[in-house]
Write a protein that holds these residues in place. Structure first.
Motif, PDB file in Angstrom:
ATOM      1  N   ASP A   6       3.955   9.577  -8.381  1.00  0.00           N
ATOM      2  CA  ASP A   6       4.644   8.790  -9.402  1.00  0.00           C
ATOM      3  C   ASP A   6       5.519   7.715  -8.767  1.00  0.00           C
ATOM      4  N   THR A   7       6.227   8.076  -7.711  1.00  0.00           N
ATOM      5  CA  THR A   7       7.075   7.109  -7.000  1.00  0.00           C
ATOM      6  C   THR A   7       6.233   5.967  -6.435  1.00  0.00           C
TER       7      THR A   7
ATOM      8  N   GLU B 133       4.373   8.468   2.579  1.00  0.00           N
ATOM      9  CA  GLU B 133       5.145   9.610   2.085  1.00  0.00           C
ATOM     10  C   GLU B 133       4.365  10.899   2.305  1.00  0.00           C
ATOM     11  N   ILE B 134       5.027  11.903   2.837  1.00  0.00           N
ATOM     12  CA  ILE B 134       4.437  13.233   2.981  1.00  0.00           C
ATOM     13  C   ILE B 134       5.063  14.128   1.915  1.00  0.00           C
ATOM     14  N   ALA B 135       4.216  14.690   1.055  1.00  0.00           N
ATOM     15  CA  ALA B 135       4.713  15.523  -0.045  1.00  0.00           C
ATOM     16  C   ALA B 135       5.309  16.833   0.462  1.00  0.00           C
ATOM     17  N   GLY B 136       4.695  17.414   1.492  1.00  0.00           N
ATOM     18  CA  GLY B 136       5.208  18.662   2.042  1.00  0.00           C
ATOM     19  C   GLY B 136       4.580  19.903   1.440  1.00  0.00           C
TER      20      GLY B 136
ATOM     21  N   ALA C 281      -4.661   8.298  -0.743  1.00  0.00           N
ATOM     22  CA  ALA C 281      -4.292   9.700  -0.904  1.00  0.00           C
ATOM     23  C   ALA C 281      -5.019  10.548   0.131  1.00  0.00           C
ATOM     24  N   ILE C 282      -4.242  11.280   0.927  1.00  0.00           N
ATOM     25  CA  ILE C 282      -4.802  12.095   2.002  1.00  0.00           C
ATOM     26  C   ILE C 282      -4.678  13.570   1.623  1.00  0.00           C
TER      27      ILE C 282
ATOM     28  N   ILE D  85       0.841  -1.184   0.000  1.00  0.00           N
ATOM     29  CA  ILE D  85       0.000   0.000   0.000  1.00  0.00           C
ATOM     30  C   ILE D  85       0.883   1.244   0.000  1.00  0.00           C
ATOM     31  N   GLY D  86       0.631   2.143  -0.927  1.00  0.00           N
ATOM     32  CA  GLY D  86       1.335   3.415  -0.963  1.00  0.00           C
ATOM     33  C   GLY D  86       0.426   4.511  -0.422  1.00  0.00           C
TER      34      GLY D  86
END
Length: 104
Positions: free
Chosen positions: A67-68, A54-57, A79-80, A19-20
């Motif tokens: 994409d990653t 992952e936190i995009a920031g 997606a949050i 899970i991403g």
């Protein structure tokens, strides 16, 4: 499965599911959304080590992070926040995406 996916790409069990998770930014409410989602997945049998968080920031980074995650062998994207969901949706037409904290 989704169009274009072969069933051989699907995990054989929940413990193998990858899970991403992409989150726009650090924020108590968004962090709590991730924690609750992760807790349910782990209690259902997903290996915690197979959840990539992952936190995009900031908004411009969402596309790179999405994409990653899409190309990282994940079976689902969580997606949050609206920009994270928009980036994930623009990055894949085959992976299932679950969105949270989304507005119009």
């Amino acid at each position: 499965g989704c169009a274009g996916e072969s069933s051989s790409n699907l995990p054989q069990s929940l413990s193998e599911a990858k899970i991403g998770v992409i989150q726009l930014a650090k924020h108590d409410a968004l962090d709590a959304s991730y924690q609750g989602f992760k807790d349910v997945l782990v209690s259902a049998g997903v290996d915690e080590n197979n959840i990539r968080y992952e936190i995009a920031g900031e908004i411009p980074n969402c596309t790179t992070v999405a994409d990653t995650l899409v190309n990282g062998g994940n079976h689902l994207i969580y997606a949050i926040a609206t920009p994270a969901l928009q980036a994930a949706a623009a990055t894949t037409e085959t992976l299932p995406i679950v969105g949270c904290a989304v507005t119009d």
